[in-house]
Design an enzyme around this catalytic site. Structure first.
Site, mmCIF file in Angstrom:
data_model
loop_
_atom_site.group_PDB
_atom_site.id
_atom_site.type_symbol
_atom_site.label_atom_id
_atom_site.label_comp_id
_atom_site.label_asym_id
_atom_site.label_seq_id
_atom_site.Cartn_x
_atom_site.Cartn_y
_atom_site.Cartn_z
ATOM 1 N N GLU A 110 -146.354 22.919 -7.033
ATOM 2 C CA GLU A 110 -146.259 21.971 -5.956
ATOM 3 C C GLU A 110 -147.321 21.669 -4.635
ATOM 4 O OE1 GLU A 110 -142.338 20.882 -2.448
ATOM 5 O OE2 GLU A 110 -142.690 22.530 -3.846
ATOM 6 N N GLY A 111 -147.053 20.274 -4.491
ATOM 7 C CA GLY A 111 -148.037 19.629 -3.793
ATOM 8 C C GLY A 111 -148.340 18.583 -2.735
ATOM 9 N N GLY A 112 -149.080 17.858 -2.627
ATOM 10 C CA GLY A 112 -149.129 16.857 -2.508
ATOM 11 C C GLY A 112 -148.518 15.497 -3.001
ATOM 12 N N PHE A 113 -149.161 15.187 -4.468
ATOM 13 C CA PHE A 113 -148.655 14.842 -5.365
ATOM 14 C C PHE A 113 -146.800 14.926 -6.105
ATOM 15 C CE2 PHE A 113 -149.619 12.483 -9.332
ATOM 16 C CZ PHE A 113 -148.764 12.804 -10.311
ATOM 17 N N GLY A 114 -146.764 15.984 -6.069
ATOM 18 C CA GLY A 114 -145.565 16.079 -6.493
ATOM 19 C C GLY A 114 -144.859 17.912 -7.054
ATOM 20 N N VAL A 117 -144.322 20.654 -10.502
ATOM 21 C CA VAL A 117 -145.167 20.513 -12.118
ATOM 22 C C VAL A 117 -144.440 21.289 -12.633
ATOM 23 C CG1 VAL A 117 -147.365 21.407 -13.510
ATOM 24 C CG2 VAL A 117 -147.080 20.555 -10.698
ATOM 25 N N LYS A 125 -146.410 17.324 -14.774
ATOM 26 C CA LYS A 125 -146.185 16.646 -13.015
ATOM 27 C C LYS A 125 -145.536 15.818 -12.943
ATOM 28 C CE LYS A 125 -150.884 16.890 -11.092
ATOM 29 N NZ LYS A 125 -152.026 16.927 -10.812
ATOM 30 N N ASP A 129 -163.620 15.896 -6.450
ATOM 31 C CA ASP A 129 -163.122 16.695 -5.780
ATOM 32 C C ASP A 129 -163.135 17.780 -6.612
ATOM 33 O OD1 ASP A 129 -161.570 17.686 -3.997
ATOM 34 O OD2 ASP A 129 -159.416 16.483 -4.888
#
Length: 409
Positions: A92-96, A98, A122, A218
């Site tokens: 889980e992260g800023g995008f959403g 997985v 994702k 990145d």
């Protein structure tokens, strides 16, 4: 996706432009994100399509650039079935978030758990506007770029407000997870494996820079994923941009990325060069040291790895002192020095003085060939790791899974 930590006042992020053959313009979201994307498609020709048409015939035996995306379009119902109703969270992260999913290897249709092939799916947070643009970028770049050192995107889903991406599953997770874990029961990643990984990642960047067409923007340890044999693949193209064209040396964008990795010229001006990626590659000084690029738990003056150790890279007699003490008998002194010299070149302040990624690959391959020589001196002399206990003064990775393509930090 990438973390935005720069000031919005530094330049303006150029609008992403997408081809109607790639991103669906009907049946998608009904919010402002969708109308913005549709406007881009209807008003502009895809810059990426134009670039591809210029270079698609050029030979590059290590990869392919497709004129049109080769992706499967999934329904949201298929995504629910493939993930068993989003039952197994990988990260889980800023995008959403997985999730683990299962697809038939030939048809890519959802299959029963435990059968077919495992994939990483994702799922975008619906409130993430920046995530929407990054989702588009992933589809555009990974949908058309094919290389052994790039993670494979299998397909996507855009249905109402649901946006998802389907990737190949990377069994060994990220370089970050292996490099910085501190479980005494697990052997640290060997120098041989570290070299193999950075060479693979360098080949991926060299392919992206082919004819100066794509800037990754990145590059970092968490975006280098590993298959079952520790082959490296670059992931997460949400911040990727087309390189300069028409004789320009750079593109100007809003500063985005990850602190500790971004090139100084990009931070200072928003000017993004192809060789800004080379600086990010140089921050894989982490691979030599076993230390994170940025760590607030280190003493003041040592928190940013490059600022702390770049001066040491310029002194040949000190090269061995910066190497990860856990692997000190696994490399020759010459290999350590050559790696340090190459890293220093990548970290040059002026991007014009940095090597190309093709030159980086060639240098790393020479270092790998030298790695067969066993070091004669196995004594410990002034290791940088003596400043604190535990050695690195930090915990292991905060990511939930070492075997997935994850959402952002």
């Amino acid at each position: 996706m990438g973390n935005c930590w720069g000031s919005d006042s530094i330049g303006q992020e150029a609008s992403h432009v997408y081809s109607s053959t790639n991103i669906p313009t009907t049946g998608g979201t009904s919010n402002n994100m969708a109308s913005s994307a549709t406007s881009s498609v209807s008003n502009c020709r895809s810059q990426f399509s134009q670039t591809v048409s210029e270079i698609v015939e050029e030979e590059n035996p290590d990869g392919r650039i497709l004129e049109t995306p080769n992706l499967k379009v999934f329904t949201f119902a298929e995504m629910k079935t493939a993930t068993k109703n989003f039952n197994t969270l990988l990260g889980e992260g800023g995008f959403g978030k997985v999730y683990k999913g299962w697809l038939d290897e030939k048809t890519l249709a959802p299959s029963k758990a435990g059968s077919g092939m495992i994939v990483a799916i994702k799922k975008l947070k619906q409130e993430s506007v920046q995530g929407f643009h990054e989702w588009q970028s992933e589809v555009n770049f990974l949908g058309r770029l094919s290389h052994p050192s790039l993670v494979k995107l299998l397909g996507y889903c855009w249905e109402d407000t649901e946006l998802l991406l389907v990737y190949e599953f990377m069994q060994k997770g990220s370089l970050e997870n292996h490099l910085f874990r501190r479980n005494p029961a697990i052997e640290p990643m060997s120098w041989e494996t570290r070299l193999k990984i950075v060479i693979g990642a360098a080949r991926g960047l060299a392919f992206l820079h082919f004819s100066e067409k794509v800037i990754y923007r990145d590059f970092k340890a968490s975006n280098i994923l590993l298959d079952g044999n520790f082959n490296a693949k670059i992931s997460d193209f949400g911040l990727a941009k087309l390189g300069p064209s028409g004789g320009d040396s750079h593109v100007t964008t809003r500063v985005m990325g990850t602190y500790g990795y971004a090139a100084p010229e990009y931070i200072a001006s928003g000017h993004l060069y192809v060789k800004s990626d080379v600086y990010g590659f140089g921050v894989l000084l982490e691979v030599m040291t076993g230390l994170r690029a940025f760590d607030t738990k280190r003493p003041e003056g040592k928190q940013t790895l490059v600022d702390w150790l770049k001066p040491t890279l310029a002194h040949k007699r000190k090269h061995k002192t910066i190497m990860d003490a856990r692997i000190e008998v696994q490399y020759s002194s010459k290999a350590a020095s050559l790696t340090a010299v190459l890293t220093l070149k990548c970290l040059e302040h002026d991007p014009k003085n940095r090597p190309s990624m093709k030159e980086v690959v060639e240098a790393l391959e020479r270092i790998e060939s030298l790695n067969k020589e066993r070091p004669k001196d196995t004594s410990r002399s002034g290791s940088i790791h003596s400043w604190t206990t535990p050695r690195h003064g930090e915990q292991g990775s905060s990511h939930r899974s070492a075997g997935s393509i994850r959402g952002k930090r």
